[in-house]
Design a protein around this motif. Sequence first.
Motif, PDB file in Angstrom:
ATOM      1  N   ALA A  74      21.829   1.626  37.851  1.00  0.00           N
ATOM      2  CA  ALA A  74      20.626   1.599  37.734  1.00  0.00           C
ATOM      3  C   ALA A  74      19.876   1.894  39.168  1.00  0.00           C
ATOM      4  O   ALA A  74      19.033   2.763  39.298  1.00  0.00           O
ATOM      5  CB  ALA A  74      19.939   0.450  36.902  1.00  0.00           C
ATOM      6  N   ASP A  75      20.310   1.148  40.329  1.00  0.00           N
ATOM      7  CA  ASP A  75      19.712   1.115  41.532  1.00  0.00           C
ATOM      8  C   ASP A  75      20.192   2.395  42.230  1.00  0.00           C
ATOM      9  O   ASP A  75      19.174   3.096  42.681  1.00  0.00           O
ATOM     10  CB  ASP A  75      20.119  -0.052  42.376  1.00  0.00           C
ATOM     11  N   ARG A  76      21.280   3.136  41.748  1.00  0.00           N
ATOM     12  CA  ARG A  76      21.382   4.353  42.347  1.00  0.00           C
ATOM     13  C   ARG A  76      20.621   5.337  41.815  1.00  0.00           C
ATOM     14  O   ARG A  76      20.280   6.463  42.544  1.00  0.00           O
ATOM     15  CB  ARG A  76      22.952   4.647  42.264  1.00  0.00           C
ATOM     16  N   THR A  77      20.517   5.293  40.707  1.00  0.00           N
ATOM     17  CA  THR A  77      19.537   6.278  39.709  1.00  0.00           C
ATOM     18  C   THR A  77      18.099   6.109  40.129  1.00  0.00           C
ATOM     19  O   THR A  77      17.342   7.124  40.381  1.00  0.00           O
ATOM     20  CB  THR A  77      19.911   5.998  38.135  1.00  0.00           C
ATOM     21  N   ASP A  78      17.364   4.817  40.158  1.00  0.00           N
ATOM     22  CA  ASP A  78      16.062   4.639  40.130  1.00  0.00           C
ATOM     23  C   ASP A  78      15.786   3.588  40.994  1.00  0.00           C
ATOM     24  O   ASP A  78      15.852   2.379  40.583  1.00  0.00           O
ATOM     25  CB  ASP A  78      15.287   4.477  38.652  1.00  0.00           C
ATOM     26  N   HIS A  79      16.197   3.900  42.305  1.00  0.00           N
ATOM     27  CA  HIS A  79      15.830   2.578  43.238  1.00  0.00           C
ATOM     28  C   HIS A  79      14.576   1.712  43.024  1.00  0.00           C
ATOM     29  O   HIS A  79      14.445   0.617  43.103  1.00  0.00           O
ATOM     30  CB  HIS A  79      16.166   2.831  44.596  1.00  0.00           C
ATOM     31  N   ALA A  81      12.505   1.551  40.428  1.00  0.00           N
ATOM     32  CA  ALA A  81      12.472   0.410  39.606  1.00  0.00           C
ATOM     33  C   ALA A  81      13.267  -0.594  39.604  1.00  0.00           C
ATOM     34  O   ALA A  81      12.965  -2.006  39.247  1.00  0.00           O
ATOM     35  CB  ALA A  81      12.861   1.350  38.240  1.00  0.00           C
ATOM     36  N   THR A  82      14.639  -0.556  40.195  1.00  0.00           N
ATOM     37  CA  THR A  82      15.521  -1.753  40.344  1.00  0.00           C
ATOM     38  C   THR A  82      14.669  -2.823  41.215  1.00  0.00           C
ATOM     39  O   THR A  82      14.774  -3.779  41.102  1.00  0.00           O
ATOM     40  CB  THR A  82      16.779  -1.323  40.604  1.00  0.00           C
ATOM     41  N   GLU A  83      14.070  -2.302  42.244  1.00  0.00           N
ATOM     42  CA  GLU A  83      13.512  -2.968  43.421  1.00  0.00           C
ATOM     43  C   GLU A  83      12.322  -3.707  42.897  1.00  0.00           C
ATOM     44  O   GLU A  83      12.131  -4.851  43.163  1.00  0.00           O
ATOM     45  CB  GLU A  83      12.888  -2.081  44.351  1.00  0.00           C
ATOM     46  N   GLU A  84      11.598  -2.993  41.679  1.00  0.00           N
ATOM     47  CA  GLU A  84      10.449  -3.775  41.190  1.00  0.00           C
ATOM     48  C   GLU A  84      10.967  -4.896  40.205  1.00  0.00           C
ATOM     49  O   GLU A  84      10.451  -6.056  40.443  1.00  0.00           O
ATOM     50  CB  GLU A  84       9.799  -2.722  40.296  1.00  0.00           C
ATOM     51  N   ILE A  85      12.193  -4.913  39.749  1.00  0.00           N
ATOM     52  CA  ILE A  85      12.559  -5.945  38.746  1.00  0.00           C
ATOM     53  C   ILE A  85      13.170  -7.053  39.855  1.00  0.00           C
ATOM     54  O   ILE A  85      12.844  -8.146  39.407  1.00  0.00           O
ATOM     55  CB  ILE A  85      13.642  -5.384  38.009  1.00  0.00           C
TER      56      ILE A  85
END
Length: 605
Positions: A74-79, A81-85
Amino acid sequence: MSSRTTAAHIVEADHFRQLAAGIDDHEAVRALWRSERSWRLVVLRRLLDAFAARDDATGPLPSLDKAWDLLSEADRTDHAATEEILARPTVGLWAAHTLRRVTRGDTASPPLWVDVGYLHSSAAAAAIRAGLDFTITVAVTHGTVVLPTVGAATLPGTTETAVVRSVSGQVTITGGATSVRVGSSEPGWHPPVLAEVTADGVRLAIELLDRDPYRDLRRPSAPLPLTARQIERWRADLAQAWEILVAEQRGRALSIAAGLRTVAPVPAKEQHRPLSASGAEAFGGVLLSEPDDPAQLAMSLVHETQHHKLGALLHLLDLVEEDRSRRFYAPWRDDPRPLGGLLQGAYAFCGIIDFWRMHRLRATGGAAALAHFEFALWRQQTLAVVRTLARSGQLTPCGEEFLARLHEQLAATQDDPVPEPEQTAAQRMAADHRAMWRAHNVRLAVDSDLALTAAWQSGERPPATVLDACGPELTVVAEPEIGWLDTRAVLTRHRLAPMVTPPARVRGATEADHALIAGNLDAARAGYLADLVREPASAHAWIGYALAADGPERDLLLRQPELVMAVARRHRQRPFDPERLLAWLTAGMPETMLREPEPRGWRVA
C-alpha cells in the motif's frame, strides 16, 4: 516499507526559540511532525522485533509478515495515504501500549493478538485507500472492526475475527454470518466523523474519534458512539472556538492547525471542571470532554497543543536531569509532581495565560470577569512554578535556555492590570490550592510528628526543636485520589460567570464554602469550625477557616498547614477545639517559620 529518510533530526535554533516562546511556531510544529514520524517508526520496529519472540503474537490472525507486506505494498502504491495512517495518534498509542504488554510479559485480557491485530487493521485501511485487491483477517474488538481513516463496522454476535476483502474497489467486512460493505449506507457501517472549520483563511480539519479502541490515552476502550446531536454540538463549538482563536491568537491557531489531527470526545464533565489530556505517544491527538462553551474549548486546544510540542521536543532534547526521589508542588495537580511534569505544566499554562490575556479584552459581562480571574490566577501560579524550576538545579543547559524564555514571556504579563475583585479572588484561590496541597501531601518526620502530638495531648508547649527543624524534615506522600482541591475555585468561577443552567451542586463544596465565596465570612468561619469539631482531620475545613480568618492562625494554616494536620490526624480526645489548637501552635512559633522559602522539592516519603 522504506523510511524514505536517513538524515538525523536536529532542532533548528530558530525552531527552538519559536517553541520556547510558544507563538508563531507552526513551522517548528511541521518539523516536529517529521521527527515524530521517525520516532513512531522506531517504536514500530521495536514492536515487530518483540513480536518475533512471542508464539502467541498473532493468534488466529495472519502472520505479521503478511500484514507488513500488505502495508508495504500500500505504501508503494499510495505513500501519502499510508503516511497519514501511520501518523495517526492512535497508532502511536497502540504501538506504545502493545510494546509495554510484550516487554512486561502481560498476559491480562484481552489476549495479546487482539492488540497486535491493530497492525492488520491499519494495513487493511492503507490497502483500501491505495485501491488494492486483497484479503486479510483482522481482530474484532467490542463487536467492532476499526479501519483507521476509513471507518468502522459493527458486527453482531461474539465473533473475534473478521475478514476484510477488497475486489475491484468493492470492500466487504465479514464476521460470522454478517457482512458489511465499506462506504455503504448500511446500518453496520460508520464513516469517520469529520469536523472541518475555517476562519479568516485558516483551516482546521480533524476527526472526532468515537469507536477506535486506542483513542483514549489511558487505556484501550470500548466504542462510545457520538449521537447526531453530539456531533452537531461538537462541530458548532469547534467552529466558534476556531473563530476565537484565529481572531485573538492567529499564531497559535496556525500551530494548532499544523499539529492537531484527532479529538477523542468524552461526555461532559461538571461545569468548570473540563477534562483534557494528551500524551507524548500520541502527537496530534487529544482527549476532551464536551466543553462548557467555545471559549473553554479554545483554551483546551491551546493547552494540549503546548503539551504536544514539548513532548515532541523532549523526544529530541533533554531539558531536565531529574532526581526521581524528589517531588514538587504543581498548582494544577493534586499530587506531588516530578520536575519533568512540572516543566510540562508550566509550558502548557504559559499558553493558557496567553489565551486568557487576550480573550479578556474581547469578552463581555461574566465571561470577561471569568477571563480576568483565569489570567490573574494562572500568571501568579505559573510564575511561582517557573521560579521553582529555575532553582531546582536539575535543568540541562538547553533546559535553562528554554526556561529563561518562558520566564521572559511570563514576566511580560505581570504588570497587566486586572480588576480588583478578580485579582483578589485569584490571589485567594492560589493560596487555597497551595495550602490544601500541603495539608494533604506534606508530612513531618515521624519523630517530629509524634513529639508535636504528645506535647499537645499532655498540655505542654510545642517543642521548639520540632518547629525549628520543620522545614528540612518535610517529605511528601502521593495521595492520587484526593480530589476536589479546586472546589472553592470552581465556586468562584460560578459566581463570576453564572451559567444559564446552574449546577445542582458542586462536588466537594460545603455550606461554609458557599458562605465564604458569597463574602459572608462570619457564617463561613462558624461553618468550618462546626465541620472541624465533627472531623478534626478535614484539610478542606482547616484551609477554608484560614481563608475566612485573619491574624497569625491564617498565616500558619495557609503557609504550613502540615503542623496542624500532624496533630489533627492523631487527635482522639473529645470535644475537639480547633481554635485552641491554632492558638497553641501560633503562640510557640518563631516568626521565621512563616517566612521560609519552599525547599528545592520534597523528598518522597
